[in-house]
Design an enzyme around this catalytic site. Structure first.
Site, mmCIF file in Angstrom:
data_model
loop_
_atom_site.group_PDB
_atom_site.id
_atom_site.type_symbol
_atom_site.label_atom_id
_atom_site.label_comp_id
_atom_site.label_asym_id
_atom_site.label_seq_id
_atom_site.Cartn_x
_atom_site.Cartn_y
_atom_site.Cartn_z
ATOM 1 N N TYR A 249 41.419 35.367 44.100
ATOM 2 C CA TYR A 249 40.231 34.549 43.840
ATOM 3 C C TYR A 249 40.559 33.424 42.860
ATOM 4 C CZ TYR A 249 37.002 37.586 46.315
ATOM 5 O OH TYR A 249 36.337 38.278 47.299
ATOM 6 N N GLY A 277 47.238 41.179 43.301
ATOM 7 C CA GLY A 277 47.052 39.991 44.117
ATOM 8 C C GLY A 277 45.597 39.692 44.412
ATOM 9 N N LYS A 278 44.694 40.343 43.685
ATOM 10 C CA LYS A 278 43.265 40.129 43.918
ATOM 11 C C LYS A 278 42.735 38.924 43.148
ATOM 12 C CE LYS A 278 42.532 45.114 44.573
ATOM 13 N NZ LYS A 278 41.918 46.344 44.012
ATOM 14 N N VAL A 279 43.350 38.629 42.039
ATOM 15 C CA VAL A 279 42.992 37.467 41.214
ATOM 16 C C VAL A 279 44.207 36.568 41.134
ATOM 17 C CG1 VAL A 279 42.252 36.685 38.940
ATOM 18 C CG2 VAL A 279 41.309 38.794 39.892
#
Length: 310
Positions: A249, A277-279
């Site tokens: 994100y 790897g989400k942010v």
């Protein structure tokens, strides 16, 4: 390494909300965090940012229902992911039920005898659930028995069946904002759906939402997430990045009271989410440790003021 100098806040009697937030911008600790969160929330309102909103906790019983429905109308939310409980309480209000002030120190066995349910210092009578059951069973009975619904489509139908302009589900239906609730079984809506299926037919595919949600993530140019608490809504939103070409994100704000030391998701930091790897590596983030019933209205009021000035 030394940073910028702390600027003591100056509070005046005629200040607007945004002016107050501006004074907090030069402060440290929670004050500085909420000021940074307001800046990020404002930046997230750009036209090319797809805005996710994760709604956990008892926000509707606490009185935040109109705040959320207004956020939908005002364009703060493109995709809502929430708990079943919040939508249960939204529907209860929409069909004439009400949450009332109570006490956090009380004889709960006596409340049970009086058919009153307690959420900290909020009371809710059993009769509200009876009205909810009647309305939900009617909505379920009007569904197409030959169609398999996603959870999002089911919530759309519930929103269509409500006529309260302050309802989150009704507002989402009118504004064509999808509402995802991956753990809807963990709520009275889920329980009522199960009861309906004992004599009727209603087909719901819990995985059907995934394709629709992933397509929205793929199509997004930039993405932002405002997370209230954690739990299922937080993970459901953040894990979307794992199956897209995007590097996490672009903007993330989390408002929580939980701590990271226990390893629970609600307290997990946004820095930790970078390892998954989400942010994104260069994303703008703010972790606000505050009661969301305090922080969210302040942030929305401040950014509303900025948007009106523009």
């Amino acid at each position: 390494m030394m940073g910028n100098r702390i600027k003591p806040a100056e509070i005046r009697g005629t200040m607007t909300v945004d002016q107050l937030i501006g004074q907090l911008d030069g402060c440290a600790f929670g004050a500085g965090r909420i000021a940074r969160a307001c800046d990020i929330l404002e930046e997230m309102q750009a036209d090319d940012v797809t805005k996710f909103f994760g709604l956990s906790g008892a926000m509707v019983p606490a009185g935040m229902r109109n705040v959320v429905s207004d956020m939908i109308r005002d364009g703060y939310i493109d995709i809502l992911v929430t708990t079943g409980a919040n939508m249960v309480h939204d529907v209860i209000e929409a069909v004439g039920g009400c949450h009332t002030f109570g006490a956090e120190t009380v004889d709960d066995f006596e409340l049970r005898n009086q058919h009153i349910n307690r959420i900290y210092d909020v009371y809710l009578e059993d009769s509200c659930f009876e009205t909810l059951e009647s309305r939900l069973q009617g909505i379920f009975g009007g569904l197409d028995q030959n169609k398999t619904y996603s959870i999002r489509e089911l919530l759309t139908e519930i929103g269509r069946g409500l006529d309260d302009k302050h309802s989150i589900l009704r507002t989402a239906y009118e504004c064509d904002v999808p509402v995802y609730c991956p753990a809807i079984q963990d709520s009275i809506i889920g329980l009522q759906a199960w009861l309906y299926n004992q004599t009727g037919k209603m087909h719901v595919d819990a995985f059907k939402d995934m394709r629709e949600l992933m397509d929205r993530c793929y199509d997004a140019k930039r993405t932002g997430a405002l997370l209230i608490g954690g739990g299922v809504p937080k993970n459901y939103i953040l894990q979307c990045m794992l199956v897209t070409p995007k590097q996490g994100y672009d903007y993330v704000i989390q408002i929580t009271m939980d701590r990271a030391e226990t390893g629970g998701l609600s307290g997990a930091t946004l820095e930790e989410a970078r390892s998954w790897g989400k942010v994104g590596e260069n994303s703008k983030t703010a972790q606000v440790y505050c009661d969301a019933t305090i922080a969210l209205p302040l942030m929305v009021a401040a950014v509303n003021e900025r948007r009106q000035k523009k």
